[in-house]
Motif scaffolding. Structure first.
Motif, PDB file in Angstrom:
ATOM      1  N   ARG A  11      -1.061 -38.329 -12.571  1.00 29.87           N
ATOM      2  CA  ARG A  11      -0.321 -37.381 -13.416  1.00 29.87           C
ATOM      3  C   ARG A  11      -1.188 -36.674 -14.436  1.00 29.87           C
ATOM      4  O   ARG A  11      -0.751 -35.742 -15.092  1.00 29.87           O
ATOM      5  CB  ARG A  11       0.844 -38.068 -14.101  1.00 29.87           C
ATOM      6  CG  ARG A  11       0.422 -39.116 -15.095  1.00 29.87           C
ATOM      7  CD  ARG A  11       1.617 -39.778 -15.708  1.00 29.87           C
ATOM      8  NE  ARG A  11       1.142 -40.777 -16.649  1.00 29.87           N
ATOM      9  CZ  ARG A  11       1.804 -41.170 -17.690  1.00 29.87           C
ATOM     10  NH1 ARG A  11       2.992 -40.661 -17.938  1.00 29.87           N
ATOM     11  NH2 ARG A  11       1.318 -42.071 -18.493  1.00 29.87           N
ATOM     12  N   ASN A  12      -2.439 -37.112 -14.620  1.00 29.53           N
ATOM     13  CA  ASN A  12      -3.280 -36.554 -15.677  1.00 29.53           C
ATOM     14  C   ASN A  12      -4.310 -35.554 -15.161  1.00 29.53           C
ATOM     15  O   ASN A  12      -4.986 -35.801 -14.174  1.00 29.53           O
ATOM     16  CB  ASN A  12      -4.012 -37.671 -16.421  1.00 29.53           C
ATOM     17  CG  ASN A  12      -3.052 -38.539 -17.191  1.00 29.53           C
ATOM     18  OD1 ASN A  12      -2.268 -38.048 -17.989  1.00 29.53           O
ATOM     19  ND2 ASN A  12      -3.085 -39.837 -16.940  1.00 29.53           N
ATOM     20  N   ILE A  13      -4.400 -34.440 -15.860  1.00 25.57           N
ATOM     21  CA  ILE A  13      -5.429 -33.433 -15.647  1.00 25.57           C
ATOM     22  C   ILE A  13      -6.107 -33.269 -17.003  1.00 25.57           C
ATOM     23  O   ILE A  13      -5.436 -33.071 -18.010  1.00 25.57           O
ATOM     24  CB  ILE A  13      -4.816 -32.084 -15.219  1.00 25.57           C
ATOM     25  CG1 ILE A  13      -4.023 -32.246 -13.920  1.00 25.57           C
ATOM     26  CG2 ILE A  13      -5.892 -31.010 -15.096  1.00 25.57           C
ATOM     27  CD1 ILE A  13      -3.145 -31.044 -13.599  1.00 25.57           C
ATOM     28  N   ALA A  14      -7.426 -33.376 -17.031  1.00 26.48           N
ATOM     29  CA  ALA A  14      -8.151 -33.233 -18.295  1.00 26.48           C
ATOM     30  C   ALA A  14      -8.997 -31.969 -18.250  1.00 26.48           C
ATOM     31  O   ALA A  14      -9.734 -31.751 -17.302  1.00 26.48           O
ATOM     32  CB  ALA A  14      -9.038 -34.445 -18.548  1.00 26.48           C
ATOM     33  N   MET A  15      -8.853 -31.152 -19.263  1.00 27.47           N
ATOM     34  CA  MET A  15      -9.678 -29.965 -19.409  1.00 27.47           C
ATOM     35  C   MET A  15     -10.632 -30.244 -20.561  1.00 27.47           C
ATOM     36  O   MET A  15     -10.213 -30.406 -21.705  1.00 27.47           O
ATOM     37  CB  MET A  15      -8.812 -28.738 -19.707  1.00 27.47           C
ATOM     38  CG  MET A  15      -9.592 -27.453 -19.714  1.00 27.47           C
ATOM     39  SD  MET A  15      -8.553 -26.009 -20.080  1.00 27.47           S
ATOM     40  CE  MET A  15      -7.362 -26.057 -18.754  1.00 27.47           C
ATOM     41  N   LYS A  16     -11.911 -30.361 -20.245  1.00 26.36           N
ATOM     42  CA  LYS A  16     -12.950 -30.622 -21.234  1.00 26.36           C
ATOM     43  C   LYS A  16     -13.467 -29.261 -21.695  1.00 26.36           C
ATOM     44  O   LYS A  16     -14.113 -28.542 -20.935  1.00 26.36           O
ATOM     45  CB  LYS A  16     -14.081 -31.447 -20.625  1.00 26.36           C
ATOM     46  CG  LYS A  16     -13.609 -32.745 -19.969  1.00 26.36           C
ATOM     47  CD  LYS A  16     -13.037 -33.710 -20.979  1.00 26.36           C
ATOM     48  CE  LYS A  16     -12.723 -35.052 -20.325  1.00 26.36           C
ATOM     49  NZ  LYS A  16     -12.371 -36.074 -21.260  1.00 26.36           N
ATOM     50  N   VAL A  17     -13.153 -28.880 -22.944  1.00 24.13           N
ATOM     51  CA  VAL A  17     -13.381 -27.526 -23.440  1.00 24.13           C
ATOM     52  C   VAL A  17     -14.465 -27.523 -24.527  1.00 24.13           C
ATOM     53  O   VAL A  17     -14.401 -28.325 -25.471  1.00 24.13           O
ATOM     54  CB  VAL A  17     -12.066 -26.944 -24.011  1.00 24.13           C
ATOM     55  CG1 VAL A  17     -12.271 -25.542 -24.552  1.00 24.13           C
ATOM     56  CG2 VAL A  17     -10.980 -26.947 -22.942  1.00 24.13           C
ATOM     57  N   PRO A  18     -15.446 -26.618 -24.411  1.00 24.77           N
ATOM     58  CA  PRO A  18     -16.452 -26.506 -25.473  1.00 24.77           C
ATOM     59  C   PRO A  18     -15.790 -26.198 -26.815  1.00 24.77           C
ATOM     60  O   PRO A  18     -14.758 -25.513 -26.875  1.00 24.77           O
ATOM     61  CB  PRO A  18     -17.320 -25.327 -25.036  1.00 24.77           C
ATOM     62  CG  PRO A  18     -17.078 -25.174 -23.580  1.00 24.77           C
ATOM     63  CD  PRO A  18     -15.670 -25.656 -23.342  1.00 24.77           C
ATOM     64  N   ALA A  19     -16.394 -26.696 -27.884  1.00 21.54           N
ATOM     65  CA  ALA A  19     -15.826 -26.515 -29.222  1.00 21.54           C
ATOM     66  C   ALA A  19     -15.565 -25.049 -29.547  1.00 21.54           C
ATOM     67  O   ALA A  19     -14.549 -24.717 -30.161  1.00 21.54           O
ATOM     68  CB  ALA A  19     -16.749 -27.130 -30.265  1.00 21.54           C
ATOM     69  N   HIS A  20     -16.436 -24.150 -29.090  1.00 24.60           N
ATOM     70  CA  HIS A  20     -16.274 -22.729 -29.424  1.00 24.60           C
ATOM     71  C   HIS A  20     -15.128 -22.046 -28.668  1.00 24.60           C
ATOM     72  O   HIS A  20     -14.777 -20.928 -28.990  1.00 24.60           O
ATOM     73  CB  HIS A  20     -17.604 -21.966 -29.233  1.00 24.60           C
ATOM     74  CG  HIS A  20     -18.127 -21.963 -27.842  1.00 24.60           C
ATOM     75  ND1 HIS A  20     -18.821 -23.035 -27.316  1.00 24.60           N
ATOM     76  CD2 HIS A  20     -18.075 -21.037 -26.877  1.00 24.60           C
ATOM     77  CE1 HIS A  20     -19.174 -22.750 -26.078  1.00 24.60           C
ATOM     78  NE2 HIS A  20     -18.732 -21.541 -25.790  1.00 24.60           N
ATOM     79  N   PRO A  43      -9.272 -34.656 -32.130  1.00 25.79           N
ATOM     80  CA  PRO A  43      -8.895 -33.248 -32.033  1.00 25.79           C
ATOM     81  C   PRO A  43      -8.296 -32.876 -30.675  1.00 25.79           C
ATOM     82  O   PRO A  43      -8.184 -31.688 -30.351  1.00 25.79           O
ATOM     83  CB  PRO A  43     -10.246 -32.535 -32.216  1.00 25.79           C
ATOM     84  CG  PRO A  43     -11.197 -33.439 -31.501  1.00 25.79           C
ATOM     85  CD  PRO A  43     -10.688 -34.843 -31.804  1.00 25.79           C
ATOM     86  N   ASN A  44      -7.933 -33.848 -29.845  1.00 21.01           N
ATOM     87  CA  ASN A  44      -7.414 -33.563 -28.509  1.00 21.01           C
ATOM     88  C   ASN A  44      -5.897 -33.432 -28.531  1.00 21.01           C
ATOM     89  O   ASN A  44      -5.226 -33.938 -29.432  1.00 21.01           O
ATOM     90  CB  ASN A  44      -7.858 -34.653 -27.540  1.00 21.01           C
ATOM     91  CG  ASN A  44      -9.360 -34.848 -27.560  1.00 21.01           C
ATOM     92  OD1 ASN A  44     -10.108 -33.900 -27.737  1.00 21.01           O
ATOM     93  ND2 ASN A  44      -9.807 -36.077 -27.398  1.00 21.01           N
ATOM     94  N   ILE A  45      -5.363 -32.763 -27.502  1.00 19.13           N
ATOM     95  CA  ILE A  45      -3.926 -32.511 -27.435  1.00 19.13           C
ATOM     96  C   ILE A  45      -3.472 -32.652 -25.986  1.00 19.13           C
ATOM     97  O   ILE A  45      -4.247 -32.399 -25.057  1.00 19.13           O
ATOM     98  CB  ILE A  45      -3.605 -31.106 -28.005  1.00 19.13           C
ATOM     99  CG1 ILE A  45      -2.104 -30.887 -28.148  1.00 19.13           C
ATOM    100  CG2 ILE A  45      -4.257 -30.004 -27.172  1.00 19.13           C
ATOM    101  CD1 ILE A  45      -1.740 -29.665 -28.989  1.00 19.13           C
ATOM    102  N   ILE A  56      -6.201 -31.509 -23.199  1.00 17.85           N
ATOM    103  CA  ILE A  56      -7.246 -30.575 -23.583  1.00 17.85           C
ATOM    104  C   ILE A  56      -8.110 -31.293 -24.613  1.00 17.85           C
ATOM    105  O   ILE A  56      -7.651 -31.616 -25.712  1.00 17.85           O
ATOM    106  CB  ILE A  56      -6.672 -29.252 -24.119  1.00 17.85           C
ATOM    107  CG1 ILE A  56      -5.818 -28.603 -23.026  1.00 17.85           C
ATOM    108  CG2 ILE A  56      -7.811 -28.326 -24.547  1.00 17.85           C
ATOM    109  CD1 ILE A  56      -5.210 -27.282 -23.398  1.00 17.85           C
ATOM    110  N   ASP A  57      -9.334 -31.578 -24.191  1.00 22.92           N
ATOM    111  CA  ASP A  57     -10.269 -32.349 -25.006  1.00 22.92           C
ATOM    112  C   ASP A  57     -11.358 -31.435 -25.548  1.00 22.92           C
ATOM    113  O   ASP A  57     -11.984 -30.689 -24.798  1.00 22.92           O
ATOM    114  CB  ASP A  57     -10.925 -33.450 -24.170  1.00 22.92           C
ATOM    115  CG  ASP A  57      -9.920 -34.452 -23.616  1.00 22.92           C
ATOM    116  OD1 ASP A  57      -8.794 -34.520 -24.128  1.00 22.92           O
ATOM    117  OD2 ASP A  57     -10.276 -35.172 -22.669  1.00 22.92           O
TER     118      ASP A  57
END
Length: 121
Positions: A11-20, A43-45, A56-57
């Motif tokens: 059930r989990n999808i993780a989007m690893k997003v650069p800080a900018h 800071p993740n949601i 969204i990490d």
């Protein structure tokens, strides 16, 4: 050769997003698409994404966004043997897992990280 175990999407999808890109990405899912927020682990949601959860990490130092997927199997040992036989790369250094967690990180041939874990009931 090991027998092929059954796999299904978790059930989990993780989007690893650069800080900018993080704030604009969160705003897109929260304000533009208006997806419901399930949880916040600063800071993740986590958003509801249909039957899935979209994590969204915020990843300081990352240069581009990565998408990580979860797979489940009822046969973790057979899955480990099968995946090794298929030549998939185990990459447990991707992110620490809790002590005693029954799962592992692998990389697909395209470089997409997958968490392969015991099916949750």
């Amino acid at each position: 050769m090991p027998a092929q175990p059954a796999f299904e999407g978790g059930r989990n999808i993780a989007m690893k997003v650069p800080a900018h890109h993080y704030d604009a990405t969160v705003q897109f899912y929260r304000e533009t698409l208006r997806l419901p927020v399930l949880a916040q682990y600063a800071p993740n949601i986590v958003f509801a994404f249909g039957v899935n959860q979209l994590w969204i990490d915020r990843v300081p130092g990352a240069g581009q966004t990565e998408l990580w997927l979860e797979m489940e199997t009822a046969e973790p040992e057979a899955a480990a043997d099968w995946l090794a036989e298929q030549g998939l790369t185990r990459c447990d250094e991707a992110e620490p897992l809790p002590e005693g967690f029954r799962g592992r990180w692998i990389s697909s041939p395209a470089g997409v990280i997958h968490l392969v874990r015991v099916a949750q009931s």
